[in-house]
Design a protein around this motif. Structure first.
Motif, PDB file in Angstrom:
ATOM      1  N   ASN A   1      -6.825  -3.205  11.440  1.00 24.70           N
ATOM      2  CA  ASN A   1      -8.145  -2.602  11.422  1.00 24.70           C
ATOM      3  C   ASN A   1      -8.096  -1.085  11.275  1.00 24.70           C
ATOM      4  N   MET A   2      -6.910  -0.521  11.095  1.00 22.77           N
ATOM      5  CA  MET A   2      -6.772   0.927  11.038  1.00 22.77           C
ATOM      6  C   MET A   2      -7.097   1.480   9.674  1.00 22.77           C
ATOM      7  N   GLU A   3      -7.729   2.605   9.681  1.00 20.20           N
ATOM      8  CA  GLU A   3      -7.931   3.425   8.494  1.00 20.20           C
ATOM      9  C   GLU A   3      -7.422   4.796   8.909  1.00 20.20           C
ATOM     10  N   THR A   4      -6.123   4.978   8.896  1.00 21.37           N
ATOM     11  CA  THR A   4      -5.542   6.190   9.458  1.00 21.37           C
ATOM     12  C   THR A   4      -4.265   6.574   8.727  1.00 21.37           C
ATOM     13  N   ASP A   5      -3.817   7.787   8.983  1.00 20.15           N
ATOM     14  CA  ASP A   5      -2.570   8.279   8.421  1.00 20.15           C
ATOM     15  C   ASP A   5      -1.399   8.091   9.386  1.00 20.15           C
ATOM     16  N   PHE A   6      -1.621   7.410  10.487  1.00 20.26           N
ATOM     17  CA  PHE A   6      -0.606   7.328  11.528  1.00 20.26           C
ATOM     18  C   PHE A   6       0.750   6.884  10.992  1.00 20.26           C
ATOM     19  N   TYR A   7       0.794   5.873  10.127  1.00 20.24           N
ATOM     20  CA  TYR A   7       2.046   5.340   9.623  1.00 20.24           C
ATOM     21  C   TYR A   7       2.496   5.988   8.309  1.00 20.24           C
ATOM     22  N   LYS A   8       1.710   6.918   7.788  1.00 17.14           N
ATOM     23  CA  LYS A   8       2.051   7.565   6.526  1.00 17.14           C
ATOM     24  C   LYS A   8       3.413   8.244   6.645  1.00 17.14           C
ATOM     25  N   ASP A   9       4.306   7.892   5.735  1.00 22.81           N
ATOM     26  CA  ASP A   9       5.671   8.425   5.659  1.00 22.81           C
ATOM     27  C   ASP A   9       6.549   8.094   6.869  1.00 22.81           C
ATOM     28  N   LYS A  10       6.101   7.199   7.744  1.00 26.62           N
ATOM     29  CA  LYS A  10       6.936   6.742   8.865  1.00 26.62           C
ATOM     30  C   LYS A  10       7.817   5.608   8.369  1.00 26.62           C
ATOM     31  N   LYS A  11       9.010   5.517   8.924  1.00 27.39           N
ATOM     32  CA  LYS A  11       9.933   4.431   8.588  1.00 27.39           C
ATOM     33  C   LYS A  11       9.661   3.267   9.530  1.00 27.39           C
ATOM     34  N   VAL A  12       9.214   2.161   8.958  1.00 28.68           N
ATOM     35  CA  VAL A  12       8.787   1.014   9.757  1.00 28.68           C
ATOM     36  C   VAL A  12       9.579  -0.234   9.346  1.00 28.68           C
ATOM     37  N   LEU A  13      10.183  -0.870  10.350  1.00 31.65           N
ATOM     38  CA  LEU A  13      10.880  -2.133  10.135  1.00 31.65           C
ATOM     39  C   LEU A  13       9.952  -3.281  10.501  1.00 31.65           C
ATOM     40  N   VAL A  14       9.861  -4.266   9.629  1.00 31.07           N
ATOM     41  CA  VAL A  14       9.151  -5.502   9.939  1.00 31.07           C
ATOM     42  C   VAL A  14      10.211  -6.590  10.066  1.00 31.07           C
ATOM     43  N   ALA A  15      10.508  -6.962  11.295  1.00 35.67           N
ATOM     44  CA  ALA A  15      11.475  -8.020  11.562  1.00 35.67           C
ATOM     45  C   ALA A  15      10.739  -9.348  11.434  1.00 35.67           C
TER      46      ALA A  15
ATOM     47  N   LEU B   1       0.990  -2.037   5.741  1.00 34.27           N
ATOM     48  CA  LEU B   1       1.802  -0.840   5.947  1.00 34.27           C
ATOM     49  C   LEU B   1       1.974  -0.050   4.654  1.00 34.27           C
ATOM     50  N   LEU B   2       2.199  -0.744   3.546  1.00 36.03           N
ATOM     51  CA  LEU B   2       2.295  -0.063   2.264  1.00 36.03           C
ATOM     52  C   LEU B   2       0.979   0.621   1.913  1.00 36.03           C
ATOM     53  N   GLU B   3      -0.111  -0.047   2.209  1.00 36.95           N
ATOM     54  CA  GLU B   3      -1.445   0.493   1.929  1.00 36.95           C
ATOM     55  C   GLU B   3      -1.697   1.804   2.676  1.00 36.95           C
ATOM     56  N   VAL B   4      -1.181   1.916   3.901  1.00 32.24           N
ATOM     57  CA  VAL B   4      -1.405   3.132   4.692  1.00 32.24           C
ATOM     58  C   VAL B   4      -0.279   4.153   4.514  1.00 32.24           C
ATOM     59  N   GLY B   5       0.675   3.875   3.603  1.00 31.94           N
ATOM     60  CA  GLY B   5       1.668   4.872   3.237  1.00 31.94           C
ATOM     61  C   GLY B   5       2.975   4.850   4.003  1.00 31.94           C
ATOM     62  N   ALA B   6       3.275   3.755   4.684  1.00 30.87           N
ATOM     63  CA  ALA B   6       4.537   3.654   5.429  1.00 30.87           C
ATOM     64  C   ALA B   6       5.708   3.411   4.480  1.00 30.87           C
ATOM     65  N   ARG B   7       6.883   3.792   4.929  1.00 27.06           N
ATOM     66  CA  ARG B   7       8.132   3.468   4.242  1.00 27.06           C
ATOM     67  C   ARG B   7       8.679   2.218   4.928  1.00 27.06           C
ATOM     68  N   VAL B   8       8.660   1.105   4.216  1.00 26.77           N
ATOM     69  CA  VAL B   8       8.875  -0.206   4.835  1.00 26.77           C
ATOM     70  C   VAL B   8      10.269  -0.759   4.563  1.00 26.77           C
ATOM     71  N   ARG B   9      10.883  -1.232   5.645  1.00 24.15           N
ATOM     72  CA  ARG B   9      12.105  -2.044   5.578  1.00 24.15           C
ATOM     73  C   ARG B   9      11.737  -3.392   6.181  1.00 24.15           C
ATOM     74  N   ALA B  10      12.092  -4.458   5.496  1.00 22.11           N
ATOM     75  CA  ALA B  10      11.823  -5.799   6.003  1.00 22.11           C
ATOM     76  C   ALA B  10      13.151  -6.509   6.207  1.00 22.11           C
ATOM     77  N   ALA B  11      13.251  -7.194   7.322  1.00 21.53           N
ATOM     78  CA  ALA B  11      14.481  -7.938   7.607  1.00 21.53           C
ATOM     79  C   ALA B  11      14.116  -9.344   8.042  1.00 21.53           C
ATOM     80  N   ASP B  12      14.908 -10.294   7.569  1.00 20.93           N
ATOM     81  CA  ASP B  12      14.670 -11.691   7.915  1.00 20.93           C
ATOM     82  C   ASP B  12      15.955 -12.457   7.667  1.00 20.93           C
ATOM     83  N   ILE B  13      16.062 -13.604   8.272  1.00 25.88           N
ATOM     84  CA  ILE B  13      17.232 -14.452   8.048  1.00 25.88           C
ATOM     85  C   ILE B  13      17.100 -15.223   6.739  1.00 25.88           C
TER      86      ILE B  13
END
Length: 91
Positions: free
Chosen positions: A14-28, A42-54
């Motif tokens: 529900n966020m419309e914010t810059d909070f995650y902009k350019d932050k490195k975020v892992l989605v496990a 996360l991509l929409e709000v400008g985060a740098r995304v790493r995703a990890a899964d088995i």
């Protein structure tokens, strides 16, 4: 590093914010349904995304996402995927 869980997803969705902009975020768990939708937001709000899964094949193919294969039951895999991350979502 801050770790978020499933209950924190509604706040992010529900966020419309810059909070995650350019932050490195892992989605496990980033290859699953919830993780894939979180990644899109996360991509929409400008985060740098790493995703990890088995799982081997992620649902989203996007060059902005760094995918790593990891078994979260193994300490060394956890250390590898969280290195350098600002935030971690466990979904």
């Amino acid at each position: 590093m801050t770790i978020f869980g499933y209950n924190d997803l509604n706040k992010l969705m529900n966020m419309e914010t810059d909070f995650y902009k350019d932050k490195k975020v892992l989605v496990a768990g980033g290859a699953g349904f919830i993780g894939s939708n979180l990644i899109l937001k996360l991509l929409e709000v400008g985060a740098r995304v790493r995703a990890a899964d088995i799982k081997e094949k992620p649902q989203i193919q996007d060059s902005r996402i760094e995918y790593l294969r990891a078994d979260f039951a193994k300490k060394e895999d956890c250390a590898k995927v969280t290195e350098g991350m600002d935030y971690v979502f466990m979904v």
